[in-house]
Design a protein around this motif. Structure first.
Motif, PDB file in Angstrom:
ATOM      1  N   ILE A 152       1.266  -0.948  -0.193  1.00  0.00           N
ATOM      2  CA  ILE A 152       0.056  -0.187  -0.179  1.00  0.00           C
ATOM      3  C   ILE A 152       0.340   1.533   0.533  1.00  0.00           C
ATOM      4  N   VAL A 153       1.963   1.292   0.738  1.00  0.00           N
ATOM      5  CA  VAL A 153       2.813   2.665   0.835  1.00  0.00           C
ATOM      6  C   VAL A 153       3.496   2.732  -0.672  1.00  0.00           C
ATOM      7  N   LYS A 154       4.191   1.569  -0.759  1.00  0.00           N
ATOM      8  CA  LYS A 154       4.401   1.570  -2.407  1.00  0.00           C
ATOM      9  C   LYS A 154       3.238   2.332  -3.486  1.00  0.00           C
ATOM     10  N   LYS A 155       2.884   1.323  -3.287  1.00  0.00           N
ATOM     11  CA  LYS A 155       1.535   2.139  -3.951  1.00  0.00           C
ATOM     12  C   LYS A 155       0.998   3.606  -3.845  1.00  0.00           C
ATOM     13  N   GLU A 156       1.178   4.176  -3.325  1.00  0.00           N
ATOM     14  CA  GLU A 156      -0.096   5.557  -2.601  1.00  0.00           C
ATOM     15  C   GLU A 156       1.148   6.200  -2.633  1.00  0.00           C
ATOM     16  N   ARG A 157       2.467   6.042  -2.212  1.00  0.00           N
ATOM     17  CA  ARG A 157       3.484   7.124  -2.083  1.00  0.00           C
ATOM     18  C   ARG A 157       3.853   6.855  -3.862  1.00  0.00           C
ATOM     19  N   ARG A 158       4.182   6.261  -4.723  1.00  0.00           N
ATOM     20  CA  ARG A 158       4.234   6.711  -6.303  1.00  0.00           C
ATOM     21  C   ARG A 158       3.588   7.306  -7.241  1.00  0.00           C
ATOM     22  N   GLU A 159       1.866   7.427  -6.520  1.00  0.00           N
ATOM     23  CA  GLU A 159       0.682   7.986  -6.554  1.00  0.00           C
ATOM     24  C   GLU A 159       0.548   9.795  -6.139  1.00  0.00           C
ATOM     25  N   ILE A 160       1.137   9.653  -4.736  1.00  0.00           N
ATOM     26  CA  ILE A 160       1.051  11.038  -4.534  1.00  0.00           C
ATOM     27  C   ILE A 160       2.054  11.988  -4.970  1.00  0.00           C
ATOM     28  N   VAL A 161       3.416  11.051  -5.354  1.00  0.00           N
ATOM     29  CA  VAL A 161       4.681  11.582  -5.796  1.00  0.00           C
ATOM     30  C   VAL A 161       3.752  12.346  -7.856  1.00  0.00           C
ATOM     31  N   ARG A 162       3.392  11.227  -8.286  1.00  0.00           N
ATOM     32  CA  ARG A 162       3.062  11.721  -9.807  1.00  0.00           C
ATOM     33  C   ARG A 162       2.032  12.597  -9.297  1.00  0.00           C
ATOM     34  N   GLN A 163       1.044  13.043  -7.965  1.00  0.00           N
ATOM     35  CA  GLN A 163       0.146  13.510  -8.645  1.00  0.00           C
ATOM     36  C   GLN A 163       1.068  15.323  -8.251  1.00  0.00           C
ATOM     37  N   ILE A 164       2.143  15.434  -7.489  1.00  0.00           N
ATOM     38  CA  ILE A 164       2.775  17.241  -7.073  1.00  0.00           C
ATOM     39  C   ILE A 164       2.996  16.748  -8.437  1.00  0.00           C
ATOM     40  N   LYS A 165       3.744  15.894  -8.897  1.00  0.00           N
ATOM     41  CA  LYS A 165       4.426  16.666 -10.901  1.00  0.00           C
ATOM     42  C   LYS A 165       2.776  16.725 -11.445  1.00  0.00           C
ATOM     43  N   ALA A 166       2.246  16.360 -11.649  1.00  0.00           N
ATOM     44  CA  ALA A 166       0.953  16.789 -12.538  1.00  0.00           C
ATOM     45  C   ALA A 166       0.366  18.086 -12.238  1.00  0.00           C
ATOM     46  N   ASN A 167       0.299  18.302 -11.029  1.00  0.00           N
ATOM     47  CA  ASN A 167      -0.068  19.654 -11.006  1.00  0.00           C
ATOM     48  C   ASN A 167       0.829  20.668 -11.077  1.00  0.00           C
ATOM     49  N   GLY A 168       2.204  19.734 -11.021  1.00  0.00           N
ATOM     50  CA  GLY A 168       3.237  21.167 -11.421  1.00  0.00           C
ATOM     51  C   GLY A 168       3.244  21.977  -9.744  1.00  0.00           C
ATOM     52  N   GLU A 169       3.015  21.830  -8.688  1.00  0.00           N
ATOM     53  CA  GLU A 169       3.419  21.817  -7.470  1.00  0.00           C
ATOM     54  C   GLU A 169       4.626  21.384  -6.979  1.00  0.00           C
ATOM     55  N   THR A 170       4.964  22.318  -5.884  1.00  0.00           N
ATOM     56  CA  THR A 170       6.449  21.752  -5.252  1.00  0.00           C
ATOM     57  C   THR A 170       5.760  21.456  -4.025  1.00  0.00           C
ATOM     58  N   ALA A 171       6.497  20.159  -3.359  1.00  0.00           N
ATOM     59  CA  ALA A 171       6.307  20.014  -1.912  1.00  0.00           C
ATOM     60  C   ALA A 171       6.496  21.032  -1.305  1.00  0.00           C
ATOM     61  N   ASN A 172       6.262  21.207  -0.202  1.00  0.00           N
ATOM     62  CA  ASN A 172       6.147  21.636   1.205  1.00  0.00           C
ATOM     63  C   ASN A 172       7.307  20.990   2.348  1.00  0.00           C
ATOM     64  N   VAL A 173       7.844  21.997   2.996  1.00  0.00           N
ATOM     65  CA  VAL A 173       8.530  21.362   4.052  1.00  0.00           C
ATOM     66  C   VAL A 173       7.715  20.661   4.578  1.00  0.00           C
ATOM     67  N   GLN A 174       6.468  20.589   4.774  1.00  0.00           N
ATOM     68  CA  GLN A 174       6.183  19.809   6.381  1.00  0.00           C
ATOM     69  C   GLN A 174       5.604  18.197   5.023  1.00  0.00           C
ATOM     70  N   LEU A 175       5.483  18.230   3.772  1.00  0.00           N
ATOM     71  CA  LEU A 175       5.207  17.444   3.003  1.00  0.00           C
ATOM     72  C   LEU A 175       5.907  16.565   3.139  1.00  0.00           C
ATOM     73  N   LEU A 176       7.067  16.854   2.576  1.00  0.00           N
ATOM     74  CA  LEU A 176       8.611  15.986   2.371  1.00  0.00           C
ATOM     75  C   LEU A 176       9.020  15.292   3.486  1.00  0.00           C
ATOM     76  N   ASP A 177       9.134  16.215   4.792  1.00  0.00           N
ATOM     77  CA  ASP A 177       9.128  15.457   6.541  1.00  0.00           C
ATOM     78  C   ASP A 177       8.773  14.426   6.397  1.00  0.00           C
ATOM     79  N   MET A 178       6.883  14.545   6.068  1.00  0.00           N
ATOM     80  CA  MET A 178       5.950  13.128   6.384  1.00  0.00           C
ATOM     81  C   MET A 178       6.603  12.506   4.803  1.00  0.00           C
ATOM     82  N   ILE A 179       6.493  12.112   4.129  1.00  0.00           N
ATOM     83  CA  ILE A 179       6.832  11.474   3.165  1.00  0.00           C
ATOM     84  C   ILE A 179       8.499  10.309   3.528  1.00  0.00           C
ATOM     85  N   ARG A 180       9.677  11.588   4.349  1.00  0.00           N
ATOM     86  CA  ARG A 180      10.661  10.995   4.666  1.00  0.00           C
ATOM     87  C   ARG A 180      10.549  10.259   5.597  1.00  0.00           C
ATOM     88  N   THR A 181       9.389  10.760   6.847  1.00  0.00           N
ATOM     89  CA  THR A 181       8.810   9.266   7.404  1.00  0.00           C
ATOM     90  C   THR A 181       8.688   8.336   7.457  1.00  0.00           C
TER      91      THR A 181
END
Length: 391
Positions: A351-380
């Motif tokens: 679940i984590v692998k699939k969801e993580r790929r989807e989150i990264v894809r969503q960020i790139k698709a929207n042309g957004e830059t992940a904020n510090v809090q979001l990056l910290d959560m992904i690293r955690t």
């Protein structure tokens, strides 16, 4: 066979994930989703990562216990014999202790601990509670007696009031009867020239006698009403004083019962006797089984020499060190437990692998830059799930 089995398990796992996705367990983000929705998705994914981390820790513990069993099973015969002797003593002494506790326990553990904490105060507390209950019963009887007296005086007051009404009616009737008799005598003496001197005397005497009786009864009734009111007020004053005493002593009794968790002093006394009996039995048990701690320490020392992951856990199951069947059951339970942990970790990791790929894809698709809090959560999430080691 193992390869096909793993493939089958993998297919079953993917089927479960597919069912979860279809049923809405894992919601797909739309192309227009905002950063807040991505953050929410990360927070949900964090729970799966925590479950992976917890599962790995538990998996390590279970594996360590299985390794301990393997070490014990491969010990030299002389080591095995020494450990089994100590374990046999511990098992028998534990059995004797459990039998003693099961047969001698007559009060709850919580009640026993409460009595033990306040042991010095209990005798005086029992005496005080018994005295307070006796005084409460006495005050309650006094209160009931005064309540009865007050009601009796109120009944007498009502009866005298009713008597006053009847006497007033009787006085009017007497006046009417006397007037009627006087008119009749007057008509007879004037119209028919009768000599009714004695009749006049009789009418006047009867009227005076009736009036005197009514007046006397009226005075007595008024006096009785005043006395009843005085007695009622006095009874109310006494009753209020007794009620205050009753409230105070009832509060004291309730506090004593709540403090020691008993219904009354008789139950308190019984529990105290049971506690004293249990203490005597425990003292006797401790004196006859002082070697229990000795064999505890001996068994732990022998097991520590084997460099086990956890030596003290066998104090709770010493019979397994003596009986091979017990050891086989424990080993089987640990293997089943480890297999379930492995499946749970694999499920959450997928679940984590699939969801993580989807989150990264969503960020790139929207042309957004992940904020510090979001990056910290992904690293955690990566750290908890172990994915950062694979990247």
């Amino acid at each position: 066979m193992g390869f096909f089995k793993r493939r089958k398990e993998r297919a079953a796992l993917e089927k479960v994930l597919e069912d979860v996705n279809v049923s809405g367990g894992l919601e797909q983000l739309s192309e227009n989703s905002s950063g807040n929705l991505i953050m929410d998705r990360c927070e949900r994914l964090m729970q799966n990562a925590r479950e992976i981390d917890d599962g790995k820790k538990e998996y390590y513990i279970v594996t360590s216990y299985l390794n301990d069993i393997e070490l014990i099973e491969n010990l030299a015969p002389d080591q095995t014999e020494e450990i089994q002797k100590a374990a046999d003593y511990v098992a028998k002494l534990n059995q004797a202790r459990d039998q003693f506790l099961n047969t001698s326990k007559r009060i709850s553990d919580a009640q026993f601990q409460m009595l033990q904490r306040q042991e010095e105060q209990i005798p005086d507390a029992i005496k005080n509670l018994r005295a307070n209950e006796e005084y409460q019963a006495t005050v309650k009887r006094d209160m009931q007696y005064l309540e009865g007296e007050k009601q009796e005086w109120e009944i007498q007051k009502k009866e005298n009031r009713r008597l006053l009404k009847r006497l007033r009616k009787a006085s009017f009737m007497l006046l009417f009867a006397a007037a009627t008799a006087a008119i009749l005598v007057l008509v007879l003496s004037v119209g028919f020239d009768y000599d009714l001197q004695y009749a006049w005397t009789g009418v006047i005497a009867a009227a005076f006698a009736g009036a005197a009786y009514i007046v006397l009864r009226l005075q007595n009734s008024r006096r009785d009403i005043r006395q009843a009111e005085v007695n009622i007020n006095y009874a109310i004053i006494l009753l209020n004083k007794v009620k205050i005493k009753y409230v105070n002593i009832t509060n004291a009794v309730d506090y004593g019962r709540d403090r020691f968790h008993v219904r009354d002093s008789r139950e308190f006394e019984y529990q105290w006797e049971m506690y004293q009996s249990a203490m005597r039995e425990q003292e006797k048990y401790r004196k006859t089984n002082e070697d229990l701690n000795y064999y505890y320490d001996k068994l732990v020392k022998l097991l520590k020499k084997c460099k086990l992951y956890d030596s003290r856990v066998w104090l709770e199951q010493p019979q397994a060190l003596v009986d091979q069947k017990e050891m086989v059951e424990i080993k089987h339970d640990l293997l089943v437990r480890r297999q379930k942990l492995r499946s749970r970790i694999a499920y959450n990791l997928d679940i984590v692998k699939k969801e993580r790929r989807e989150i990264v894809r969503q960020i790139k698709a929207n042309g957004e830059t992940a904020n510090v809090q979001l990056l910290d959560m992904i690293r955690t999430i990566d750290r908890l799930s172990g994915m950062e080691k694979n990247e």
